[in-house]
Each structure stands twice: as C-alpha cells, then as structure tokens.
Design a protein around this motif. Structure first.
Motif, short mmCIF file in Angstrom:
data_model
loop_
_atom_site.label_atom_id
_atom_site.label_comp_id
_atom_site.label_asym_id
_atom_site.label_seq_id
_atom_site.Cartn_x
_atom_site.Cartn_y
_atom_site.Cartn_z
N ARG A 12 -57.58 16.49 -30.23
CA ARG A 12 -57.29 16.12 -28.85
C ARG A 12 -58.40 16.54 -27.87
N LYS A 13 -59.62 16.56 -28.33
CA LYS A 13 -60.74 16.93 -27.48
C LYS A 13 -61.67 15.76 -27.17
N ASP A 14 -61.70 14.76 -28.04
CA ASP A 14 -62.63 13.64 -27.88
C ASP A 14 -61.86 12.34 -27.67
N ILE A 15 -62.35 11.53 -26.73
CA ILE A 15 -61.75 10.24 -26.41
C ILE A 15 -62.71 9.13 -26.83
N PHE A 16 -62.16 8.08 -27.42
CA PHE A 16 -62.94 6.91 -27.82
C PHE A 16 -62.36 5.70 -27.08
N ILE A 17 -63.22 4.98 -26.37
CA ILE A 17 -62.79 3.85 -25.54
C ILE A 17 -63.44 2.58 -26.05
N THR A 18 -62.64 1.53 -26.18
CA THR A 18 -63.16 0.22 -26.58
C THR A 18 -62.69 -0.82 -25.58
N LEU A 19 -63.65 -1.57 -25.03
CA LEU A 19 -63.36 -2.66 -24.10
C LEU A 19 -63.72 -3.98 -24.76
N THR A 20 -62.81 -4.93 -24.73
CA THR A 20 -63.04 -6.25 -25.31
C THR A 20 -63.12 -7.27 -24.18
N GLY A 31 -56.33 12.98 -18.20
CA GLY A 31 -57.17 13.20 -19.37
C GLY A 31 -56.91 14.50 -20.10
N LYS A 32 -55.84 15.20 -19.77
CA LYS A 32 -55.54 16.47 -20.42
C LYS A 32 -54.50 16.22 -21.53
N TYR A 33 -55.04 15.85 -22.70
CA TYR A 33 -54.17 15.51 -23.82
C TYR A 33 -53.69 16.74 -24.57
N GLY A 34 -54.31 17.89 -24.34
CA GLY A 34 -53.91 19.11 -25.02
C GLY A 34 -52.88 19.92 -24.27
N VAL A 35 -52.26 19.34 -23.26
CA VAL A 35 -51.30 20.09 -22.44
C VAL A 35 -50.07 20.46 -23.27
N GLU A 36 -49.57 21.67 -23.04
CA GLU A 36 -48.35 22.14 -23.67
C GLU A 36 -47.38 22.60 -22.58
N ILE A 37 -46.14 22.12 -22.65
CA ILE A 37 -45.14 22.42 -21.61
C ILE A 37 -43.91 23.03 -22.27
N SER A 38 -43.51 24.19 -21.79
CA SER A 38 -42.34 24.87 -22.33
C SER A 38 -41.35 25.15 -21.20
N PRO A 39 -40.20 24.45 -21.18
CA PRO A 39 -39.20 24.73 -20.14
C PRO A 39 -38.38 25.99 -20.48
N ILE A 40 -38.12 26.79 -19.48
CA ILE A 40 -37.31 28.00 -19.63
C ILE A 40 -36.10 27.88 -18.70
N ILE A 41 -34.90 28.07 -19.26
CA ILE A 41 -33.66 27.93 -18.50
C ILE A 41 -33.10 29.32 -18.25
N THR A 42 -32.92 29.69 -16.99
CA THR A 42 -32.40 31.00 -16.63
C THR A 42 -31.04 30.85 -15.95
N PRO A 43 -29.94 31.36 -16.58
CA PRO A 43 -28.61 31.27 -15.93
C PRO A 43 -28.58 32.12 -14.66
N LEU A 44 -27.91 31.61 -13.64
CA LEU A 44 -27.80 32.28 -12.35
C LEU A 44 -26.33 32.36 -11.96
N PRO A 45 -25.97 33.27 -11.02
CA PRO A 45 -24.56 33.35 -10.58
C PRO A 45 -24.05 32.02 -10.03
N ARG A 46 -22.73 31.90 -10.00
CA ARG A 46 -22.02 30.73 -9.46
C ARG A 46 -22.40 29.45 -10.22
N ASN A 47 -22.52 29.60 -11.55
CA ASN A 47 -22.74 28.45 -12.43
C ASN A 47 -23.98 27.64 -12.03
N ARG A 48 -25.07 28.33 -11.84
CA ARG A 48 -26.33 27.68 -11.51
C ARG A 48 -27.38 28.09 -12.54
N VAL A 49 -28.46 27.33 -12.60
CA VAL A 49 -29.57 27.65 -13.51
C VAL A 49 -30.88 27.48 -12.74
#
Length: 779
Positions: free
Chosen positions: A259-267, A153-171
C-alpha cells in the motif's frame, strides 16, 4: 375467476419463521379487550412515541397477531435492543430496553482533516451526536471515514473505533486513527495516444512520479481529485488541438501489496482531428455584427481550438456585458463532417434584455467605511450595467489589501425585468502589522528590519507606518502617512519623515572610515491619469552631514566634497515622475510591463538634477517559461558652477544590476583609498529567462533562471578615477558583461534569490564575486 385463501408456501414459511422468532417475546394468551397500557423501561424515548407504534388502543381487542405486529413495529423503530409484551388482568404491559444514544464523537491521531468537516461528513450517513447508537451505523461511519482518507491517497490508514459506556444509557465514540504515509505514484501509463506524445501529455498533468523536487511539491502523492483534474487537462489539451471526439476512459488505479506505491493507467481514444471550414455568428446580433466579428479568435481553415472558442465566448459576453446585457448567452455549436474531418462552427447569440444598475450595496465591512469601497467602484448607480467596469471594480477593491475576500455579485430587482443590484461583500482582515525580519546579502551582510504599520487606520483607507532597517552599510528609519484619496478624484498625498545613515561601500575596511547622515521630510502627490498610469510630484527637505573623517583614510572625493560644501549641507529636492504598471503580479510577474520615468531637481547647497528611467517587460513563452527584460538608466548633472555631490552618486554591480561583480564595484574609485565612488551616470540592462524548477512545474514561486547582464557607471562631467596608483582598475568606467544561472523562491522570509554569475570581460583590478544571494531582492 376465484382467489385462493391459502397462503403461498414461501409466504407461509416466512410467517412461521417470524412467529418462531417472536414467540419468546410474547406470552400465550387468549384475546381480550385492553383496559390499560403500561410502558416500562423508557428513559429518553417519550412513552407517547411507544403508543404511536402500537397497532391497538385501549378498548380494542388484543390477540397474538396484534402482539407480533406490535413487537415488529417497536423493533423497526430502531430505538430498542429488546422488547417484551405481557398481560396482567387485561392490562397490556410493554417492557423495552432502549438502545444507547451517541453522546460524543471524537478523533485521535487525525491530522489530515478538520474534526468539524469529518463530523459533518459522518452526519450525512446518519452517524452523529444525539442519534441512537447502532452497530451497523458505526460500521458505515468507519467505512465513510476510510473513504475520506482514500481520496487523499492514504491507503495505509487504520481506524479503530472505541465505545465508552456513559451514564443515562449513553455512549461516547472515539475513533483512533493511524493515518500512515501517503501512497506515492510509482508509474503513470497512457495508452491509446497515437498523435500526441506520452511525454507531452504527462507534462500537462499535476500528478507526477517521484522526482528530485517532489519532496517539496508533493505532486507524486496520489489524490483522486487531482487525478480527475489531470484528466480534464488532458481532455482540454486534445480539444484545443481539434480532437472534438476524444474519449478518456475512467482511470485504472492499482496499489502495491504494501500500500505504498500507486500505478495509474489512462486509456485514450483520440478520434479524428477536425479543421474548421466555416465560422459564423447567428441569433440576435443587435445589429452589431461588425463589432462582434473581430472578437472571433478562431478562424476558418484552422484546426478547431476549444481554448480560442472559449476566448471568443468570453469576449462576446464581456462586450455585450459592457453594453448592459448582463445575462447574454453565447452557445458555440460545431457541426461535424466525419468523412471529411471538418467542422462548421456557429456561435448562437442570445443577448437577453438590457439592464441597468439600480444601486450598489456594500456588506461585510465592520470597520472599513463604505466610502473606502465605493470610491473604488467604476460601475455607477443608475447607469447601464457594464461587466468590464464591475470586474475592474472588484480588482480595485481587492488591491486595497484590506480584505481577505471580495465577492461582487448581481441580483435582479424583484418586480422588474431591466434592473439589477450590485452587491459587494467583503471579509475584513487585520490591516495592522508588526513585522520583524532578518536577512543576509552577500554585499550588505546581515540585514535587520522591523516596523509597525496600519494600512486602514480607523477604517478610513489611510495608511500610517514606521519602518526601520539596518545592515552593514545602511541604517534607515522612515515614518510615512498616505491618504490615497486626498481628493475625490483619487489624488494621493504622502508625507514622510526619514533618517538615513550610510557608510559608503568600502573594499578595504570592514568598519568603514566615514559616515553620511541624512535627515529629511517630504510631501508627495500621486495623480491618476488612467487605470494603470499615475504621475508623481512633490518636494522634500534634506539635511546631510559627514562625520568620522580621517585625512589618511577618508577618500579624496569626500574630502573634496567637504572643502566645497562643508560638512553639513541643506537641500530642497523637487521630484516629478510617471509610472505605468500592467504586470500581473508585483512579486513574481509572468506577463505585462512596468515603466518609470522620474526626475529630481535639488536647490540650496546641493545643486544638481538626476533623471531616471526604468523599463521592464515580461513575456510569457508557453505556460511555464517567462522572458524578463529590464533596462535602467540614470543621468545626473550639476549646475550653478557646483560639482555633482558624491553623496548622491548611483552604483552598479551585484544582485539587481550586474551580477558576477562585487556589489557597487563598477565605475570610478578613489585615488587615495580605492573605495567605490559610484557615478552620476548609470546604464544597466538585463535579460532573464525563468524556467520551471525540476519537479515543481506547477509552483511558480520556485523557479530557476539563466541571465545575461550588462552595465556601466561613469560621470557625465567626464573623467574616471581608476583607484590607487598600485591598484588601478583598467577601464574602470567601461562596459561590463556577465552571464550565469540563478534560483528564485518566494520564501516565508521574503523573495530569495541566489545566482552564480561569471564576469565575461573582467578587467585588471575588477572585484569579482561569482556566488551572490539576497533575501528581499527584486528583479
């Protein structure tokens, strides 16, 4: 028929485009025979893996077509960012640039999930440590992580990936997560329901719109799993009322722009309600039709009920299981007549083969001895399989309190068709405990408690404990040891040593004006006579002493006690009792009963007997309401020409007896000081209706209630002192009534009860107390 050797135009166009793309990677050359192959640029990838992707080997002819194919294969492996092929003196030179590998995956700001669980979820989409890093795979991992949050139910989530180069061709990959707030349910709409009210269906759902208590229950926070569970509950509600063809369409869930309020409809398509015209058994009945028919909970001429149908399946399965048919299969099959809106219901029975238990195996117990578990087993080895006995065994092992998990399963014995092994797998928990507690009661004021206990000492199943409690009126210390299986038949033995100092309830002096100190030791036995019944018997020695007595301030009753018995007394008290407990919980029962009968008989200096009885009933009224009835009677009398000792009187008033009156205030009062004296006879009755707290329908530990109390305290020998001459209580030993409302909660500090009671027939001189509360109070 002939085949053209010309390529179709589309295929030729694709080939041309691919050749143009790969041309810069492959230098022009004339075909030649490969004398050697060199691979440059590999760091982690084994050179042999590169050779495996090539379409040629040493000694074979290499041309531009093979060169293009080689580049395609190396790219498609996913290991390389760049591939180049050169030729030097008939030597094939392949130069590659490896893609980096993922060295680590971390999360910052993630509180909703466990890192380990999310890492496992990402590995299922191919994103994990040790894998080759790929931008498209990173996007897929980011999408999967967002999906996990959306299910919560967390529709306001924000995800930011960060890539850090490391020795021997790794991240190193780090996900910065801003979880945001849970989206709350603003509105739930149900359409298509013509026969069942919308309010009724909403009451079946766990999810709700925001209300007064949803800050505590969280039922207004959307979660996909909860919504799916609510849909199943609504479907079950319809099936229990005969709507066999009910259909519920996939829910429509929308979210507000912020992204704070949810509306649900059941048929819902309810379909028709079906009434049963015939209910019967079929299949292999083993000649037990007369025994099985009474187990059928659903009857002809009744509306079909899925709940009763399932009850019937369970009852027949359990019955056949008790006869050794461990794998019985009961299949209910309703045949519908849509025109008449009726149904015929047939239970098809396949009992399978009768089996017996070869052996019982106990696992997972590191410290607890096998015998502690085995002596709770009601299923015997080399006996016919009994589902009821196995279920009871599991409950008894769980009630020991030594294990976090108890799992009882059966496995067929290989090579046989009529034998099973019962496996009891347990997960031990710490059974030693040091506890400290602070409470407050309107009568006893501040209450402090502490203790140390070991319920499974040395893995033997024995318990040893030391408990200390103190409040305004009482100081208690108890050292006790219990052996629940003193004999193989389940007779328990408890030895105890106790110290108790009491300042009897006083409505004039906050410091008290005398003390009663009791020191004693006891030996008690418990004899089980059934699964729910136990007889108790034993004896204790007790030394009592009165101190801090002032002729001007000590109640006349206590001064008379000293004149008759002296300041110090000795007593040997024999006790005998019987208990029967069928409650579903000892803390917050919703059904069942509790019965207790006991008697104390005292000899030596104190010569009296006290008979006590208590009866509790818990009656469920629907799924959310419970009616609790409680009755308590004590009747004491002296013998041998002695008076009934005032230090052994019983009290009433306040939480636990008659609310609305000051604690312990009912009954006789001293003629000099007006202190509460209690009496040798007490009768108390309570009726209490538990109701769900608004906004907390599914939380049974949070309830409010309405109650009615009645009680009285007097003396079996007659006579009732009514207090000091200028403060006499009218009809001090008469009946008192009270009614009110209250609130109960199983708080982290213990059961909390608050009540507002009104004394309905208070007399002149009564001490009333409308608002009362206590932590640790029981019904």
């Amino acid at each position: 028929m002939s085949f053209s050797r010309k390529k179709p135009f589309a295929l030729r166009a694709v080939s041309a485009a691919l050749a143009a793309m790969l041309a810069p990677l492959v230098h022009a050359f004339t075909p030649f025979v490969i004398q050697d192959i060199q691979v440059n640029g590999v760091q982690r990838v084994d050179p042999g893996a590169v050779f495996g992707f090539l379409p040629v080997k040493v000694g074979e002819t290499f041309d531009e077509g093979k060169a293009s194919e080689a580049v395609q294969r190396l790219y498609s492996s996913g290991f390389f960012n760049d591939v180049k092929i050169d030729v030097e003196n008939n030597v094939l030179v392949i130069t590659v640039q490896e893609r980096p590998t993922i060295a680590s995956i971390t999360f910052n700001g993630m509180r909703e999930f466990n890192d380990k669980n999310i890492t496992q979820a990402l590995s299922q989409v191919g994103f994990s440590e040790g894998r080759v890093f790929d931008r498209s795979m990173l996007e897929r991992a980011e999408f999967e992580l967002k999906q996990q949050y959306l299910t919560k139910g967390k529709y306001g989530v924000e995800i930011s990936p960060i890539i850090t180069p490391l020795p021997r061709n790794r991240v190193g990959i780090s996900f910065d997560v801003f979880e945001g707030d849970l989206a709350k349910i603003k509105e739930i709409n149900i359409v298509g329901n013509h026969n069942i009210k919308t309010s009724t269906l909403l009451s079946e759902m766990q999810l709700t719109t925001s209300g007064m208590m949803t800050w505590y229950t969280g039922t207004n926070k959307y979660a996909r799993e909860k919504l799916e569970g609510d849909i199943e509950r609504i479907r079950s509600y319809y099936l229990d009322r005969g709507y066999l063809e009910v259909q519920i369409e996939p829910p429509q869930v929308s979210i507000s722009p912020d992204r704070k309020d949810i509306f649900i409809t059941l048929t819902i398509d309810e379909g028709n309600q079906y009434t049963l015209t015939d209910v019967k058994l079929a299949g292999d009945l083993l000649g037990l039709q007369d025994q099985l028919e009474p187990l059928i909970a659903v009857k002809a001429d009744q509306v079909f009920s899925a709940e009763k149908t399932n009850q019937t399946v369970e009852a027949i399965t359990n019955y056949l299981g008790s006869l050794g048919y461990a794998f019985a299969n009961i299949n209910p099959n309703p045949v519908l007549d849509r025109d008449a809106k009726t149904a015929d219901l047939t239970f098809y029975i396949d009992p399978g083969r009768r089996v017996y238990v070869r052996r019982i195996e106990v696992g997972g117990n590191v410290r607890t001895r096998d015998e502690v578990v085995r002596r709770e087993m009601r299923q015997q080895e080399a006996a016919w399989y009994d589902a009821g006995s196995i279920s009871e065994s599991r409950d008894r092992v769980d009630r020991l309190g030594y294990f976090n998990e108890v799992d009882v399963s059966t496995e067929p014995v290989p090579g046989t068709i009529d034998q099973v092994d019962v496996k009891v797998d347990v997960k031990e928990k710490p059974t030693g405990m040091i506890n400290l507690g602070v409470g407050y009661g309107s009568t006893d004021k501040v209450m402090l408690s502490g203790g140390i206990s070991q319920d499974n000492i040395f893995g033997s199943g024995n318990s040893l404990s030391l408990q200390v409690n103190t409040s305004k009126s009482n100081r208690t210390a108890v050292l006790a040891h219990t052996d629940p299986y003193w004999t193989k038949d389940g007779i328990s033995k408890t030895t105890s040593l106790y110290y108790r100092r009491t300042t009897p309830y006083d409505n004039n002096s906050s410091d008290g004006d005398y003390e009663v100190t009791a020191i004693g030791t006891g030996l008690n036995f418990g004899v089980p006579i059934s699964e729910n019944d136990r007889i108790y018997m034993g004896a204790s020695y007790e030394y009592n002493r009165l101190d801090r007595m002032d002729p001007l301030r000590t109640p006349i009753a206590y001064q008379d006690f000293v004149k008759e018995f002296g300041k110090s007394t000795n007593a040997v008290i024999f006790n005998l009792g019987w208990e029967k407990d069928t409650r579903d919980s000892a803390i917050a029962p919703t059904k069942g009963s509790f019965t207790r009968l006991s008697g104390d008989f005292s000899t030596l200096d104190l010569r009296y007997y006290l008979l006590s009885a208590q009866q509790q009933y818990y009656l469920p009224l629907g799924s959310n309401y419970t009616l609790a009835l409680n009755g308590l009677v004590d009747w004491g009398k002296s013998y041998g020409g002695r008076s009934y000792p005032v230090i052994k009187t019983v009290y009433a008033g306040g939480i636990g007896t008659v609310r609305g009156y000051e604690g312990a205030s009912l009954g006789p009062r001293d003629t000099l000081t007006g202190d509460y004296l209690g009496g040798s006879r007490r009768v108390v009755g309570t009726a209490q209706l538990y109701l769900p707290f608004p906004g907390a329908t599914r939380d049974r530990t949070l309830r409010w209630f309405v109650f009615g109390d009645v009680g009285r305290v007097d003396n079996t020998s007659g006579g009732c002192s009514a207090g000091r001459a200028n403060e006499r209580v009218s009809d001090a030993c008469g009946w008192r009534y009270a009614a009110g409302v209250g609130f109960s909660w199983q708080s982290p500090l213990g059961p909390l009860e608050l009540s507002y009671g009104r004394a309905l027939n208070a007399k002149a001189g009564d001490d009333k107390q409308a608002f009362q509360f206590q932590i640790g109070a029981g019904f």
